[in-house]
Scaffold this motif. Sequence first.
Motif, mmCIF file in Angstrom:
data_model
loop_
_atom_site.group_PDB
_atom_site.id
_atom_site.type_symbol
_atom_site.label_atom_id
_atom_site.label_comp_id
_atom_site.label_asym_id
_atom_site.label_seq_id
_atom_site.Cartn_x
_atom_site.Cartn_y
_atom_site.Cartn_z
ATOM 1 N N ALA A 9 -4.752 -134.397 -35.225
ATOM 2 C CA ALA A 9 -5.088 -134.170 -33.819
ATOM 3 C C ALA A 9 -5.459 -132.703 -33.693
ATOM 4 O O ALA A 9 -5.203 -131.901 -34.596
ATOM 5 N N GLY A 10 -6.070 -132.336 -32.559
ATOM 6 C CA GLY A 10 -6.483 -130.949 -32.392
ATOM 7 C C GLY A 10 -7.448 -130.540 -33.483
ATOM 8 O O GLY A 10 -8.430 -131.233 -33.759
ATOM 9 N N ARG A 11 -7.171 -129.429 -34.152
ATOM 10 C CA ARG A 11 -8.097 -128.973 -35.190
ATOM 11 C C ARG A 11 -8.007 -129.808 -36.464
ATOM 12 O O ARG A 11 -8.808 -129.617 -37.387
ATOM 13 N N TYR A 12 -7.058 -130.736 -36.526
ATOM 14 C CA TYR A 12 -6.945 -131.629 -37.678
ATOM 15 C C TYR A 12 -7.507 -133.020 -37.382
ATOM 16 O O TYR A 12 -7.338 -133.942 -38.175
ATOM 17 N N ALA A 13 -8.174 -133.180 -36.235
ATOM 18 C CA ALA A 13 -8.851 -134.430 -35.904
ATOM 19 C C ALA A 13 -10.284 -134.377 -36.427
ATOM 20 O O ALA A 13 -10.782 -133.318 -36.822
ATOM 21 N N ASP A 14 -10.937 -135.515 -36.450
ATOM 22 C CA ASP A 14 -12.358 -135.572 -36.803
ATOM 23 C C ASP A 14 -12.946 -136.832 -36.184
ATOM 24 O O ASP A 14 -12.208 -137.676 -35.665
ATOM 25 N N PRO A 15 -14.260 -136.977 -36.193
ATOM 26 C CA PRO A 15 -14.871 -138.135 -35.524
ATOM 27 C C PRO A 15 -14.853 -139.416 -36.340
ATOM 28 O O PRO A 15 -15.352 -140.441 -35.880
ATOM 29 N N TRP A 16 -14.282 -139.388 -37.540
ATOM 30 C CA TRP A 16 -14.391 -140.541 -38.442
ATOM 31 C C TRP A 16 -13.114 -141.354 -38.589
ATOM 32 O O TRP A 16 -13.167 -142.510 -38.971
ATOM 33 N N HIS A 17 -11.948 -140.756 -38.365
ATOM 34 C CA HIS A 17 -10.690 -141.394 -38.727
ATOM 35 C C HIS A 17 -9.782 -141.575 -37.507
ATOM 36 O O HIS A 17 -9.505 -140.596 -36.809
ATOM 37 N N PRO A 18 -9.281 -142.797 -37.267
ATOM 38 C CA PRO A 18 -8.359 -143.049 -36.148
ATOM 39 C C PRO A 18 -6.915 -142.717 -36.541
ATOM 40 O O PRO A 18 -6.085 -143.596 -36.790
ATOM 41 N N TYR A 19 -6.603 -141.431 -36.584
ATOM 42 C CA TYR A 19 -5.309 -141.002 -37.121
ATOM 43 C C TYR A 19 -4.122 -141.573 -36.359
ATOM 44 O O TYR A 19 -3.101 -141.918 -36.969
ATOM 45 N N VAL A 59 1.307 -136.661 -44.925
ATOM 46 C CA VAL A 59 0.164 -135.910 -44.397
ATOM 47 C C VAL A 59 -0.992 -136.883 -44.181
ATOM 48 O O VAL A 59 -1.568 -137.422 -45.128
ATOM 49 N N ASN A 60 -1.308 -137.116 -42.905
ATOM 50 C CA ASN A 60 -2.389 -138.028 -42.517
ATOM 51 C C ASN A 60 -3.254 -137.298 -41.494
ATOM 52 O O ASN A 60 -3.220 -137.576 -40.302
ATOM 53 N N ALA A 61 -3.993 -136.298 -41.978
ATOM 54 C CA ALA A 61 -4.728 -135.393 -41.096
ATOM 55 C C ALA A 61 -6.008 -134.947 -41.785
ATOM 56 O O ALA A 61 -6.155 -135.064 -43.004
ATOM 57 N N GLY A 62 -6.939 -134.410 -40.972
ATOM 58 C CA GLY A 62 -8.254 -134.066 -41.473
ATOM 59 C C GLY A 62 -8.449 -132.587 -41.755
ATOM 60 O O GLY A 62 -7.506 -131.792 -41.765
ATOM 61 N N ASP A 63 -9.706 -132.230 -41.973
ATOM 62 C CA ASP A 63 -10.102 -130.892 -42.392
ATOM 63 C C ASP A 63 -10.140 -129.954 -41.188
ATOM 64 O O ASP A 63 -10.950 -130.142 -40.278
ATOM 65 N N PRO A 64 -9.299 -128.925 -41.153
ATOM 66 C CA PRO A 64 -9.291 -128.021 -40.006
ATOM 67 C C PRO A 64 -10.566 -127.192 -39.890
ATOM 68 O O PRO A 64 -10.839 -126.627 -38.823
ATOM 69 N N ASP A 65 -11.344 -127.109 -40.957
ATOM 70 C CA ASP A 65 -12.587 -126.351 -40.908
ATOM 71 C C ASP A 65 -13.750 -127.189 -40.391
ATOM 72 O O ASP A 65 -14.855 -126.675 -40.217
ATOM 73 N N HIS A 102 -5.630 -140.199 -47.856
ATOM 74 C CA HIS A 102 -7.065 -140.190 -47.536
ATOM 75 C C HIS A 102 -7.571 -138.772 -47.246
ATOM 76 O O HIS A 102 -7.667 -137.961 -48.162
ATOM 77 N N ALA A 103 -7.859 -138.454 -45.981
ATOM 78 C CA ALA A 103 -8.465 -137.166 -45.638
ATOM 79 C C ALA A 103 -7.540 -135.985 -45.884
ATOM 80 O O ALA A 103 -7.969 -134.832 -45.770
ATOM 81 N N ALA A 104 -6.293 -136.234 -46.256
ATOM 82 C CA ALA A 104 -5.391 -135.129 -46.609
ATOM 83 C C ALA A 104 -5.948 -134.304 -47.755
ATOM 84 O O ALA A 104 -5.577 -133.138 -47.919
ATOM 85 N N ALA A 105 -6.854 -134.880 -48.553
ATOM 86 C CA ALA A 105 -7.477 -134.121 -49.636
ATOM 87 C C ALA A 105 -8.310 -132.963 -49.110
ATOM 88 O O ALA A 105 -8.638 -132.038 -49.860
ATOM 89 N N SER A 106 -8.665 -133.002 -47.827
ATOM 90 C CA SER A 106 -9.423 -131.895 -47.235
ATOM 91 C C SER A 106 -8.618 -131.158 -46.171
ATOM 92 O O SER A 106 -9.152 -130.302 -45.469
ATOM 93 N N ASP A 110 -5.197 -124.032 -45.065
ATOM 94 C CA ASP A 110 -4.622 -122.699 -44.861
ATOM 95 C C ASP A 110 -3.299 -122.510 -45.587
ATOM 96 O O ASP A 110 -2.755 -121.407 -45.587
ATOM 97 N N LEU A 111 -2.778 -123.567 -46.191
ATOM 98 C CA LEU A 111 -1.454 -123.498 -46.804
ATOM 99 C C LEU A 111 -1.557 -123.513 -48.322
ATOM 100 O O LEU A 111 -1.884 -124.538 -48.926
ATOM 101 N N ASP A 112 -1.285 -122.373 -48.941
ATOM 102 C CA ASP A 112 -1.331 -122.297 -50.401
ATOM 103 C C ASP A 112 -0.333 -123.267 -51.031
ATOM 104 O O ASP A 112 -0.602 -123.840 -52.093
ATOM 105 N N ALA A 113 0.818 -123.464 -50.392
ATOM 106 C CA ALA A 113 1.836 -124.356 -50.956
ATOM 107 C C ALA A 113 1.313 -125.780 -51.059
ATOM 108 O O ALA A 113 1.546 -126.464 -52.061
#
Length: 239
Positions: A9-19, A59-65, A102-106, A110-113
Amino acid sequence: MRALILSGAGRYADPWHPYAETSSRLAELVADAGFDVEIREDVDAALGGLDDDVTLLVVNAGDPDRSSVDGEPLPPDAEAPAVDDGPLAAALERGIGILALHAAASSLRDLDAFDRAIGGRWEWDVSWHPPFGEARVHLVGNHAVREGLDDFTLEDERYSSLLLHDVIEPIAEHEQDGIRHPIVWAREIGPSRLVYDALGHDVRSYDSPEHRALIANAIDWLRHVPAPTAARPPATGAA
């Protein structure tokens, strides 16, 4: 046992995935495994305040960039919030299970860990997927997560050419144009464990009983943290 699901959601949302929908399905599976489950859509705040009693992080979230409405990269001058890497790094040190879907790969760029933990990434202009449709999943190796499972077919996206930057233990692959691509893998990072599952584009993926069984196996493996230090089977590194 307590589990936290980070839902795009927010910056981790995208138009492709119904998180919201897929996170709800994941919550059912995690609860069935005996966890108390909390879904958080305020991803940055949830990570910054990650409690010591969380033993499973999903982690079920998208690319913040690429969180704009049309999925295009954000402007270079767009200001991103500061993300505290410390709580996740500390969790990896003490022992935590991480299930990345899924989209957690992207995601969580921002988190090196998290980058160290996941072992492979979706990289724009390199990684890709064929059109959504029938996906044949080939189980490989002898990891506990694939125990009792055979190859199966479901409706999903098939992520391809993910870039590996560390050692993984493949659990499942798909074949495209004669090339096998890893889509499910496991990692042990000190006392912590991670399973990445590239399936899960939408709820149709979670309608597959075989996929649900694979996720259930993954959760069962991830719950055993801190991970034992016994000898582990050889893994496959990045080519």
